[in-house]
Scaffold this active site. Structure first.
Site, PDB file in Angstrom:
ATOM      1  N   ARG A  11     -61.786-109.861 -56.673  1.00  0.00           N
ATOM      2  CA  ARG A  11     -62.405-108.939 -57.296  1.00  0.00           C
ATOM      3  C   ARG A  11     -63.728-109.430 -57.803  1.00  0.00           C
ATOM      4  O   ARG A  11     -63.843-110.600 -58.302  1.00  0.00           O
ATOM      5  CB  ARG A  11     -61.460-108.519 -58.304  1.00  0.00           C
ATOM      6  CG  ARG A  11     -60.102-107.727 -57.912  1.00  0.00           C
ATOM      7  CD  ARG A  11     -59.121-107.614 -59.080  1.00  0.00           C
ATOM      8  NE  ARG A  11     -58.476-108.507 -59.100  1.00  0.00           N
ATOM      9  CZ  ARG A  11     -57.400-109.179 -58.558  1.00  0.00           C
ATOM     10  NH1 ARG A  11     -56.956-108.127 -57.689  1.00  0.00           N
ATOM     11  NH2 ARG A  11     -56.463-110.157 -58.744  1.00  0.00           N
ATOM     12  N   LEU A 345     -49.962-102.719 -60.121  1.00  0.00           N
ATOM     13  CA  LEU A 345     -51.095-101.897 -59.813  1.00  0.00           C
ATOM     14  C   LEU A 345     -52.115-102.211 -60.665  1.00  0.00           C
ATOM     15  O   LEU A 345     -52.265-102.873 -61.635  1.00  0.00           O
ATOM     16  CB  LEU A 345     -50.184-100.624 -60.615  1.00  0.00           C
ATOM     17  CG  LEU A 345     -49.336 -99.825 -59.815  1.00  0.00           C
ATOM     18  CD1 LEU A 345     -48.834 -98.750 -60.707  1.00  0.00           C
ATOM     19  CD2 LEU A 345     -49.788 -99.286 -58.524  1.00  0.00           C
ATOM     20  N   GLU A 346     -53.238-102.237 -59.754  1.00  0.00           N
ATOM     21  CA  GLU A 346     -54.455-103.110 -60.220  1.00  0.00           C
ATOM     22  C   GLU A 346     -55.555-101.945 -60.549  1.00  0.00           C
ATOM     23  O   GLU A 346     -56.656-102.456 -60.633  1.00  0.00           O
ATOM     24  CB  GLU A 346     -54.884-104.190 -59.172  1.00  0.00           C
ATOM     25  CG  GLU A 346     -53.919-105.193 -59.189  1.00  0.00           C
ATOM     26  CD  GLU A 346     -54.080-106.415 -58.133  1.00  0.00           C
ATOM     27  OE1 GLU A 346     -55.318-106.317 -57.655  1.00  0.00           O
ATOM     28  OE2 GLU A 346     -53.046-107.034 -57.900  1.00  0.00           O
ATOM     29  N   ASN A 347     -55.322-100.692 -60.497  1.00  0.00           N
ATOM     30  CA  ASN A 347     -56.519 -99.689 -60.745  1.00  0.00           C
ATOM     31  C   ASN A 347     -55.660 -98.815 -61.946  1.00  0.00           C
ATOM     32  O   ASN A 347     -56.078 -97.576 -61.697  1.00  0.00           O
ATOM     33  CB  ASN A 347     -56.486 -99.038 -59.476  1.00  0.00           C
ATOM     34  CG  ASN A 347     -56.893 -99.802 -58.466  1.00  0.00           C
ATOM     35  OD1 ASN A 347     -58.070-100.176 -58.137  1.00  0.00           O
ATOM     36  ND2 ASN A 347     -56.160-100.021 -57.231  1.00  0.00           N
TER      37      ASN A 347
END
Length: 520
Positions: A11, A345-347
């Site tokens: 990222r 969950l990364e959003n």
């Protein structure tokens, strides 16, 4: 190759303002009012708990004074002002009896007031509130079989406003020969009434009224060891060793199957074994997959379904999607034999509605439910962030949070200093934020990549991870950052992934896993 959404790529490095001022806390409040409670053999062990000596007699403070302008009772109360590099802590060490129950309480006022005890020989208690008026904090603990003293503490938070404290008490067996055992069935237990906006933990018999998420006395699911090793199993082939669930080493206590799929129905989940992976494994069928899960569970392991990944698109942002999430998650748990859910969950997450969904799943599953999380590093920098709020909202059903201490760049530690990823200091100083921010020690784990191939940055060797665990648990093998307290019940460690670990020769399973399971 598997769909891109399944692949963890580096990222972009995110930056965060350095210094304690960058940590903007937003803790939920907890207020407990003690009822009748004290046993005949119990006494208040705190010296100068009401500060009526007009001085800090009995206390050791970094920034505290005694003042008379605002008090809860009597003529004096404590006022302590945190600084940029300290929490304004006041402590008192008292003699206690081994294997005995104690109730700790204090009236506090102001922003981010903490109350707790260290060195109990068991799970060190901690509770907090933020209140414009006087509010009572209360918690409890049982001393270990060799514990003869504990340190009681009060503190605020780095760079925040002053807090007040008054009428501090630690009630339990005192004197050389108590008249009866504090755990005797004939001794009435302390009672408490709690009002919470988060998910508090209280010992004593408690009646809770919640304006946020459901409350209760959280416990680790039965059968898991004190310190757990979690590993993600890849349901896709991206160059790491391919595995069946049955190939995952026994050192892994929790296996997170990555990942569930989003559907056209908001919030709903589905899961399908990846056909390309099945082909690489010579035909891995649903029946074999389920049988492998059942065998792991029979061996005392837990298998959970992970929701998310870097490009996961599951969104739970309203009551309808929360219900869809809960119903579909529970259906998949029953279909495949999963023990619970992992949130990766990364959003973005919605702490309110995803919290509701997870509580609904937990209610369906019962006491064996396993809930794990793997937030990005930046998501757990302060309790004001939505992911941290989610963890606190579901604290009563949460097993462990394994923050991804990689792919992040430099970040703030709990002491206000900035630490580079890929170091022991990064692991310990950032884990400290969660440990001081309201999670139980057993709910805090260190998430690390299994090899340099598993992440874009932040890899540390297994020996460094073990040193960080020892530093947090016992204050040994620390780097230049040394926490002001220890957390013997630290939850454990996680790795991405069991597949990359196998490719690297299993340093996580063999070295970190063995170390975790040997820790006291």
């Amino acid at each position: 190759m598997p769909p891109a959404r399944h692949r963890r790529r580096p990222r972009a490095v995110r930056t965060l303002l350095a210094g304690a001022g960058a940590i903007a806390l937003g803790l939920s409040g907890l207020v407990l009012v003690t009822g009748t409670g004290a046993r005949a053999a119990d006494v208040d062990l705190i010296t100068n708990g009401g500060f009526e000596a007009g001085a800090l007699t009995g206390w050791s403070c970094t920034g505290g004074t005694v003042q008379s302008a605002t008090v809860h009772s009597g003529s004096y109360a404590l006022r302590s002002t945190p600084g940029a590099g300290d929490t304004g802590e006041c402590t008192q060490t008292v003699a206690v009896k081994p294997s005995s129950a104690y109730t700790l309480s204090s009236w506090v006022q102001g922003s981010y007031a903490y109350l707790g005890a260290r060195g109990t020989g068991g799970t060190d208690p901690s509770t907090w509130t933020t209140s414009a008026g006087w509010a009572q904090l209360s918690t409890g603990f049982t001393t270990g079989p060799a514990t003869t003293s504990v340190t009681v503490y009060l503190h605020g938070w780095y760079g925040q406003a002053a807090f007040l404290a008054d009428d501090v008490s630690l009630v339990g067996p005192g004197g050389p020969q108590p008249s009866q055992s504090p755990t005797s069935p004939s001794s009435p237990s302390p009672t408490a009434t709690a009002t919470a906006t988060g998910s508090p933990t209280a010992t004593a018999t408690a009646t809770a009224t919640a304006t946020g998420s459901p409350t209760g006395t959280p416990t680790k699911p039965p059968g898991l060891p004190k310190h757990v090793l979690t590993g993600y199993w890849q349901n896709f082939d991206n160059g790491a060793a391919v595995q069946r669930i049955g190939d995952v080493p026994a050192a892994y206590d929790i296996i997170a199957v990555a990942f569930a799929d989003a559907t056209a129905t908001p919030g709903a989940l589905s899961f399908t074994l990846d056909p390309a992976l099945s082909s690489r494994l010579g035909g891995y069928t649903d029946a074999q997959f389920k049988a492998d899960i059942a065998a792991k569970r029979a061996a005392g392991k837990r298998v959970v379904l992970s929701v998310g990944g870097q490009n996961g698109t599951v969104s739970v942002a309203d009551p309808a999607s929360a219900a869809n999430f809960a119903d579909s998650a529970w259906s998949l748990m029953r279909t495949y034999g999963f023990d619970g859910i992992d949130i990766d969950l990364e959003n973005g997450v919605n702490a309110t509605y995803l919290g509701q969904a997870l509580h609904a799943v937990a209610a369906k599953a019962g006491s064996g439910f396993v809930l794990t999380m793997a937030p990005q590093t930046i998501d757990m920098q302060s309790t004001g962030m939505e992911y941290f709020k989610l963890a606190l909202n579901v604290k009563d059903v949460l097993t462990i949070v394994n923050t991804q201490y990689y792919n992040s760049g430099a970040m703030n530690g709990c002491d206000g200093n900035v630490y580079a990823q890929g170091t022991e200091n990064f692991l310990t100083a950032l884990a400290c934020i969660q440990l001081q921010g309201g999670l139980r020690p057993d709910q805090v784990g260190l998430g690390v990549p299994a090899s340099t191939s598993a992440a874009g940055g932040g890899y540390v060797s297994a020996g460094v991870v073990n040193a960080a665990l020892d530093c947090l648990a016992a204050g040994t093998d620390c780097g230049s950052y040394r926490p002001g307290t220890t957390w013997p019940g630290i939850g454990g460690a996680m790795t991405w992934s069991t597949n990359w670990d196998a490719s690297a020769g299993s340093p996580v399973a063999g070295t970190i896993g063995a170390h975790l399971h040997a820790m006291p």
